[in-house]
Design a protein around this motif. Structure first.
Motif, short mmCIF file in Angstrom:
data_model
loop_
_atom_site.label_atom_id
_atom_site.label_comp_id
_atom_site.label_asym_id
_atom_site.label_seq_id
_atom_site.Cartn_x
_atom_site.Cartn_y
_atom_site.Cartn_z
N GLY A 75 25.55 37.24 30.41
CA GLY A 75 26.17 36.35 29.65
C GLY A 75 26.75 36.83 28.25
O GLY A 75 27.41 36.02 27.52
N GLU A 76 26.30 37.87 27.81
CA GLU A 76 26.67 38.49 26.60
C GLU A 76 26.42 37.94 25.38
O GLU A 76 26.81 37.96 24.45
N SER A 77 25.10 37.18 25.57
CA SER A 77 24.74 36.32 24.46
C SER A 77 23.30 36.76 23.76
O SER A 77 23.09 36.31 22.71
N GLY A 78 22.72 37.71 24.52
CA GLY A 78 21.61 38.21 23.88
C GLY A 78 20.96 39.23 24.80
O GLY A 78 21.40 39.39 26.06
N ASP A 99 27.49 38.05 19.06
CA ASP A 99 28.95 37.65 19.17
C ASP A 99 29.49 38.93 19.18
O ASP A 99 29.93 39.48 18.17
N LEU A 100 30.01 39.10 20.47
CA LEU A 100 30.99 40.44 20.70
C LEU A 100 32.33 40.47 19.73
O LEU A 100 32.69 41.46 19.23
N ALA A 101 32.76 39.04 19.89
CA ALA A 101 34.21 38.94 19.06
C ALA A 101 33.98 39.64 17.66
O ALA A 101 34.93 40.14 17.20
N ASP A 102 33.01 38.96 17.14
CA ASP A 102 32.97 39.18 15.93
C ASP A 102 32.10 40.53 15.53
O ASP A 102 31.72 41.00 14.38
N GLY A 103 31.61 41.20 16.61
CA GLY A 103 30.87 42.40 16.58
C GLY A 103 29.39 42.08 15.62
O GLY A 103 29.10 43.05 15.01
N LEU A 104 28.92 41.07 15.88
CA LEU A 104 27.87 40.50 15.35
C LEU A 104 26.53 40.28 16.02
O LEU A 104 26.67 39.79 17.20
N ALA A 105 25.29 40.80 15.70
CA ALA A 105 24.11 40.45 16.41
C ALA A 105 23.05 40.16 15.43
O ALA A 105 22.99 40.67 14.15
#
Length: 189
Positions: A75-78, A99-105
């Protein structure tokens, strides 16, 4: 509503691949497996891990926690990894929020009591950070921890995460509201 900015990391960057193992020298970060149940139960029975991660687990909850990571990867959430040393699980590290769109983890980590003090957490954090920037293509990674947890602060600083500030009363722990330090690294650092 569509964004006018191009996503930092395109959708599918995780879901279209298998979750990797990450080499960290004498450590190896590997996806969680069903046979890790006992170590997860032992971890969440440890008073220090309970204090900072605010949870305990039953065997069924441990099974669900382990199983949830593959769904979060797809799900690309974690993404969560067991930290292995000499073939045994010594801790965990995860991109607990992505958050792939923001390039943040945002990262979380813990180390089992008998493995503490050996530098495992900061070395695992360094390896995960290198993979997250170099392979996944993230822009920013954050670590948030209670200001009452100096060990976690030292891990973040040793792995090159600059202290950016304090978020007042940001997290509810069993003993009440905690101020949280926010550390971060950018891919350009």
């Amino acid at each position: 509503m569509p964004s006018l900015a191009t996503p930092a990391v395109p959708a599918g960057a995780m879901a279209d691949t298998a979750q990797p193992e990450i080499d960290a020298g004498e450590l190896r970060l590997r996806p969680w497996r069903a046979d890790d149940r006992e170590v997860v139960l032992a971890a969440y029975a440890d008073p220090a891990i309970q204090r900072w991660h605010c949870r305990s687990m039953t065997p069924l909850e441990a099974d669900a926690w382990i199983a949830s990571w593959s769904g979060r990867w797809c799900g690309e959430s974690g993404a969560g990894w067991a930290i292995e040393r000499a073939g045994a699980v010594a801790g965990q590290i995860s991109l607990r929020r992505i958050d792939l769109a923001d390039g943040l983890a945002e990262v979380s980590y813990w180390v089992l009591p008998d493995a503490r003090g050996a530098g495992l957490a900061w070395r695992a954090l360094g390896a995960l950070t290198g993979w997250s920037f170099g392979t996944l293509g993230l822009h920013r990674i954050e670590v948030a921890h209670s200001t009452a947890n100096p060990a976690s602060c030292a891990v973040a600083e040793r792995a090159g995460f600059a202290l950016e500030g304090t978020k007042r009363g940001e997290a509810k722990h069993a003993d009440g509201w905690h101020d949280m330090h926010l550390h971060a690294r950018l891919a350009a650092d």
